[in-house]
Each structure stands twice: as C-alpha cells, then as structure tokens.
Design a protein around this motif. Sequence first.
Motif, PDB file in Angstrom:
ATOM      1  N   MET A   1       0.915  -1.116  -0.033  1.00 24.09           N
ATOM      2  CA  MET A   1      -0.027   0.139   0.058  1.00 24.09           C
ATOM      3  C   MET A   1       0.925   1.119   0.101  1.00 24.09           C
ATOM      4  O   MET A   1       1.861   1.440   0.805  1.00 24.09           O
ATOM      5  CB  MET A   1      -1.062  -0.007   1.243  1.00 24.09           C
ATOM      6  CG  MET A   1      -1.640   1.222   1.488  1.00 24.09           C
ATOM      7  SD  MET A   1      -2.920   0.827   2.961  1.00 24.09           S
ATOM      8  CE  MET A   1      -4.177   1.644   1.926  1.00 24.09           C
ATOM      9  N   SER A   2       0.737   2.065  -0.903  1.00 23.25           N
ATOM     10  CA  SER A   2       1.360   3.424  -0.925  1.00 23.25           C
ATOM     11  C   SER A   2       0.940   4.430   0.277  1.00 23.25           C
ATOM     12  O   SER A   2      -0.175   4.372   0.601  1.00 23.25           O
ATOM     13  CB  SER A   2       1.319   4.071  -2.451  1.00 23.25           C
ATOM     14  OG  SER A   2      -0.190   4.550  -2.340  1.00 23.25           O
ATOM     15  N   THR A   3       1.888   5.376   0.455  1.00 27.47           N
ATOM     16  CA  THR A   3       1.554   6.207   1.582  1.00 27.47           C
ATOM     17  C   THR A   3       1.837   7.600   0.954  1.00 27.47           C
ATOM     18  O   THR A   3       2.526   7.626  -0.113  1.00 27.47           O
ATOM     19  CB  THR A   3       2.408   6.035   2.768  1.00 27.47           C
ATOM     20  OG1 THR A   3       3.489   6.258   2.581  1.00 27.47           O
ATOM     21  CG2 THR A   3       1.870   4.679   3.396  1.00 27.47           C
ATOM     22  N   ASP A   4       1.607   8.614   1.611  1.00 24.75           N
ATOM     23  CA  ASP A   4       1.889  10.019   1.152  1.00 24.75           C
ATOM     24  C   ASP A   4       3.636  10.174   0.928  1.00 24.75           C
ATOM     25  O   ASP A   4       4.304  10.813  -0.149  1.00 24.75           O
ATOM     26  CB  ASP A   4       1.948  11.090   2.142  1.00 24.75           C
ATOM     27  CG  ASP A   4       0.073  11.482   1.867  1.00 24.75           C
ATOM     28  OD1 ASP A   4      -0.445  10.894   1.116  1.00 24.75           O
ATOM     29  OD2 ASP A   4      -0.166  11.805   2.932  1.00 24.75           O
ATOM     30  N   THR A   5       4.349   9.325   1.546  1.00 20.16           N
ATOM     31  CA  THR A   5       5.830   9.352   1.390  1.00 20.16           C
ATOM     32  C   THR A   5       6.378   8.107   0.758  1.00 20.16           C
ATOM     33  O   THR A   5       7.985   7.942   0.596  1.00 20.16           O
ATOM     34  CB  THR A   5       6.595   9.339   3.013  1.00 20.16           C
ATOM     35  OG1 THR A   5       6.316   8.433   3.445  1.00 20.16           O
ATOM     36  CG2 THR A   5       6.127  10.905   3.453  1.00 20.16           C
TER      37      THR A   5
END
Length: 129
Positions: free
Chosen positions: A1-5
Amino acid sequence: MSTDTTASVSTHILDTSVGRPAEGVAVHLAARAGREADWQALGGSATDADGRCKDLPALPEGTTHVRLDFEVEAYFEKKQADAQQDAPANRDSGAFFPEVAITFAVQPGEHYHVPLLLNPFGYSVYRGS
C-alpha cells in the motif's frame, strides 16, 4: 500500500502463448533512491494460480526507481516437461529470455501495477491499474 511518502508495486503475469496466468514464477523486487544509488534487494515472491504476486515487500521511503526481476526460465522448463509427457515429439527449446528485468521510476503516493505479458519468445509490459 502506498502512503504519502512511499510508492507501492504489484504485478501479475499472463502467459500469452496459452492465454492463462503463469503460476510459480519467482519475482524479486529491488529499489534505489536516486539514479546513481545502488540497488537494494527487498525480497520477493512467486506468482500464484492467478499469476499474481500478492505479497511483494513494501518500498522504502525515498525510493525513486524499482526493478522487478522475473525468473521465467524455470516456468518454461516445467511447462515444456509437462508438454513432453503429453506429446514426446514436441521438443521446443523453452524460453528465449531466461529472465525478464523491468526497471521503472516511481513517485511517492502512487501505486504501480506492472503486468508482464509473456510467451517463450517475447514479452511486453505496461503500467496497469
């Protein structure tokens, strides 16, 4: 899962020579932070019955480039051995490309699905969704 960073990556393989998912292909994931940085091996997985790797490792923060290494030679050797049991006269050489390495750039917060369309004598990839 991607995050903002961080970014995230998924993949699947379709064997276009038979129109079915390619099961049991080892896939290794590596990342680097910058064009000149060294590659960091992150681990890997193998494709399931649906041709998907559902448990690839997460990308570290700061990743700018990703490499997926697909070990396709063993898949085609097994496929060839199975075919020879059914038709001993069939003696194709297996895979022209024993490995497929795909390198691509990523941006934080984005998800990258990279399907591999595979056959014994060629392949193509694209950014999926």
